[in-house]
Scaffold this active site. Structure first.
Site, PDB file in Angstrom:
ATOM      1  CB  ALA A  96      -4.804 -31.104  25.411  1.00 21.79           C
ATOM      2  N   GLY A 116       0.287 -32.839  26.993  1.00 21.01           N
ATOM      3  CA  GLY A 116       0.903 -31.899  26.536  1.00 21.01           C
ATOM      4  C   GLY A 116       2.431 -33.153  27.180  1.00 21.01           C
ATOM      5  N   GLY A 117       3.628 -32.272  26.740  1.00 18.99           N
ATOM      6  CA  GLY A 117       4.856 -32.212  27.155  1.00 18.99           C
ATOM      7  C   GLY A 117       4.983 -32.989  28.871  1.00 18.99           C
ATOM      8  CG  MET A 118       4.061 -30.478  31.695  1.00 19.59           C
ATOM      9  SD  MET A 118       5.352 -29.706  33.231  1.00 19.59           S
ATOM     10  CE  MET A 118       4.197 -28.799  32.706  1.00 19.59           C
ATOM     11  CB  ALA A 119       0.332 -31.715  32.168  1.00 19.53           C
ATOM     12  CG  ASP A 172       7.134 -23.092  27.959  1.00 12.69           C
ATOM     13  OD1 ASP A 172       7.721 -23.065  26.539  1.00 12.69           O
ATOM     14  OD2 ASP A 172       6.561 -24.016  27.597  1.00 12.69           O
TER      15      ASP A 172
END
Length: 626
Positions: free
Chosen positions: A25, A27-30, A141
């Site tokens: 997948a 994500g927003g940072m990785a 988060d």
């Protein structure tokens, strides 16, 4: 998250250890990859930072620091971090691989859940958060995407401590991950950029709302709009969305999502206790009732209202807005619509102002500067240049000179809001304690005095001392006033009192000699009454008390001096029989020696020696018997 079939790292060996198997997948940072740990022969989830973020050293440092914090958490409901590192510019984390789905995937597939299913998911989430809060960590988060539900049923919270890695550059409406993140931010995170355990509780309450209703508690057209709702909006009760939900669940959501942090449970442990109490009070029918949408407040209704700020309005509000949207426009309605537009613009401006405040204005973030080695005054000036204030704390240090900064709390590089306080640890120099004056103290008193100075008793020996009473300290090693490290040992010499003196023998010695001998030994002399002695010359010692053994210094020896023999008259025994003469001499105090002539047939004393005059008492008188 979005998935993809391939990734450039698939097939590579990262850090000489992790063989990348496939892409999972983004994500927003990785990017998340499935990999095999070739060293331990197990599958792991490899989280590789986005290249644009990996180029930011400040971001990478924070990422590593937060990863180390997450790695210290060990709990069955927290996804553990096994390793973190960097390989050829690729910054990565190695975490436990959970085969299963996220809570987001479950809700996307099933919509609103039964109360039992919703609580079954949230309870282990709160358990994991409670363990983190008790250990001093907050998540920052909490959202459905970070709740992993294993195929075997175990539920774990992921990405502990990594929420701070999201930067303002990713805050766009097109970024679905950040959009989701903003949907769970607490009001204090939006307004002041701060978070604590109650911020995690707030997010947990929003997730409970979503699990029960199948829709987000706070929605909007952009992250700014959503953030504005957290600060200025209000949430409807879950039962306004789904018919038949118990009011206790409405209260449970309202408790966690109170706008004021002080109105929420202080941490996940407190909220977990409330959840368990509510759950215990619900019947089986209430827990297992299938959700039925309330048509008065469905998501379709809110969409027809033409605004993003009413995700959970009260039913009457939704109905009124829907009706006005369907009716022919009139001047009044046009004025109402104008007012609505003006309010919406004002909301956007206010939200934008809040965003500016937390990103660029006084509420924006600064990094704690390195002040190690600076004086307190210089450190305060350095912090002031970075819009931070100083709180001083003193501590001993073996290397940093007295008066200089050792470190800071939070440590260098930590991201804080402007105006935050930073505790600077100022060195008091090496930790040293003086050996106290212990002379004359008992062992118990010396032990207490040393303990008060953070020192301890070392070896203890005994010695004779003429001046220090028995049982008291004669001396210490090291000596009084010596500076020692904490818990250093101090040896004691304890007095056994004066050393005993062997009594010298002075019998037969002259008076002067005897006196000198005794006094030289440290003893005193007393004289008893002189006595006659036939064996000891006049003026010499006949006897002493004590005659043997030991005495303490200054104690007394008593001596008796001779007066010489006692002189008495020798009786006349001439002409007396042998027996009569003998008796007369013995009665006078003499011993008798008998000599005979011709066998002493006449039994008559004819002479004695000495004869007449005086002789020493006890001496022998010889008689001649014819």
């Amino acid at each position: 998250m979005t998935t993809a079939s391939t990734h450039p790292l698939v097939g590579d060996l990262v850090d000489g250890r992790y063989r990348v198997l496939r892409h999972l997948a983004d994500g927003g940072m990785a990017t998340v990859l499935l990999a095999t740990d070739t060293r331990l022969d197990r599958e792991v989830a490899l989280k590789v930072m986005r290249p644009d973020l990996a180029a930011d050293e400040t971001f990478v440092s924070r990422f590593r620091r937060e990863a180390r914090s997450a790695a210290r958490l060990s709990h069955p409901n927290v996804v553990p971090v096994f390793d973190q590192g960097e390989d050829d510019g690729q910054v990565f984390l190695a975490m436990e691989y959970i085969e299963g789905r996220t809570a987001r995937a479950v809700m996307d597939a099933e919509g609103a859940l039964t109360p039992r299913a919703a609580l079954d998911i949230l309870e282990p989430v709160l358990t994991g958060l409670a363990a983190a809060h008790e250990a001093g960590y907050i998540h920052r988060d909490v959202k459905p995407e970070n709740i992993l539900i294993a195929d075997r049923g175990q539920i774990k919270v992921a990405d502990f401590g990594l929420a701070r890695a999201v930067t303002s550059q990713t805050a766009t409406a097109d970024d679905g991950v950040l959009f989701g993140t903003v949907a769970y931010l607490s009001p204090e995170q939006v307004e002041r950029g701060i978070a604590d355990a109650r911020s995690d509780v707030y997010a947990a309450g929003l997730i409970l709302f979503e699990l029960l209703t199948g829709q987000r508690a706070v929605e909007g057209d952009s992250p700014i709009h959503v953030a504005f709702q957290h600060v200025h909006g209000s949430l409807a009760a879950p039962s306004d969305i789904v018919d038949g939900l118990p009011s206790q669940l409405d209260d449970l959501v309202a408790l966690a999502t109170h706008r004021d942090p002080d109105g929420r449970p202080r941490d996940a442990g407190d909220y977990l206790a409330q959840l368990q109490r509510v759950r215990a009070g619900l019947s089986t029918d209430q827990l297992d009732r299938r959700p039925v949408a309330n048509r008065r407040t469905t998501s379709a209704d809110t969409a027809s209202a033409g605004t993003a700020t009413v995700a959970h309005p009260r039913p009457r509000t939704t109905t009124a807005i829907a009706t006005s949207a369907a009716a022919p426009p009139s001047p009044r309605r046009r004025r109402g619509r104008g007012v609505l537009v003006a309010l919406l613009l004002a909301a956007i401006v206010a939200a934008g102002g809040g965003w500016w405040w937390t990103q660029e204005g006084p509420g924006s973030k600064v990094l704690v500067p390195d002040v190690a080695g600076q004086s307190q005054q210089d450190a305060e000036a350095t912090l002031a240049q970075n819009d931070l204030s100083l709180t001083e704390q003193l501590a001993f240090d073996e290397e940093v000179p007295k008066g200089q900064a050792i470190t800071s709390n939070p440590p260098t590089g930590t991201e804080l809001s402007k105006g935050s306080e930073v505790t600077i640890i100022i060195s008091k120099g090496p930790e040293r304690y003086e050996v106290p004056d212990l002379d004359g103290k008992t062992t118990a008193e010396a032990t207490s005095a040393l303990k008060a100075e953070h020192l301890v008793v070392g070896t203890t020996t005994e010695a004779y001392d003429d001046e220090v009473p028995k049982g008291e300290v004669i001396s210490t090693t090291p000596t009084t006033g010596t500076e020692l490290k904490r818990d250093a040992t101090v040896s004691l010499v304890i007095s056994k009192g004066p050393e005993p003196i062997t009594v010298p023998s002075v019998t037969g010695k002259t008076a002067d000699t005897a006196t000198s001998t005794i006094e030289d030994a440290g003893l005193k002399v007393t004289m008893a009454e002189d006595a006659y002695s036939t064996t000891v010359p006049k003026g010499s010692v006949i006897s002493q008390t004590p005659s043997t053994g030991t005495l303490l210094p200054g104690e007394t020896v008593t001596i008796t001096l001779s007066k010489g023999p006692e002189m008495i008259a020798v009786p006349d025994v001439d002409g007396l029989s042998r027996d009569a003469a003998t008796k007369k001499l013995q009665d006078a105090g003499f011993k008798v020696s008998v000599q005979t002539f011709l066998g002493g047939v006449l039994d008559e004393v004819r002479a004695s020696r000495p004869s007449g005059g005086t002789a020493a008492k006890g001496s022998t008188v010889t008689i001649l018997v014819v």
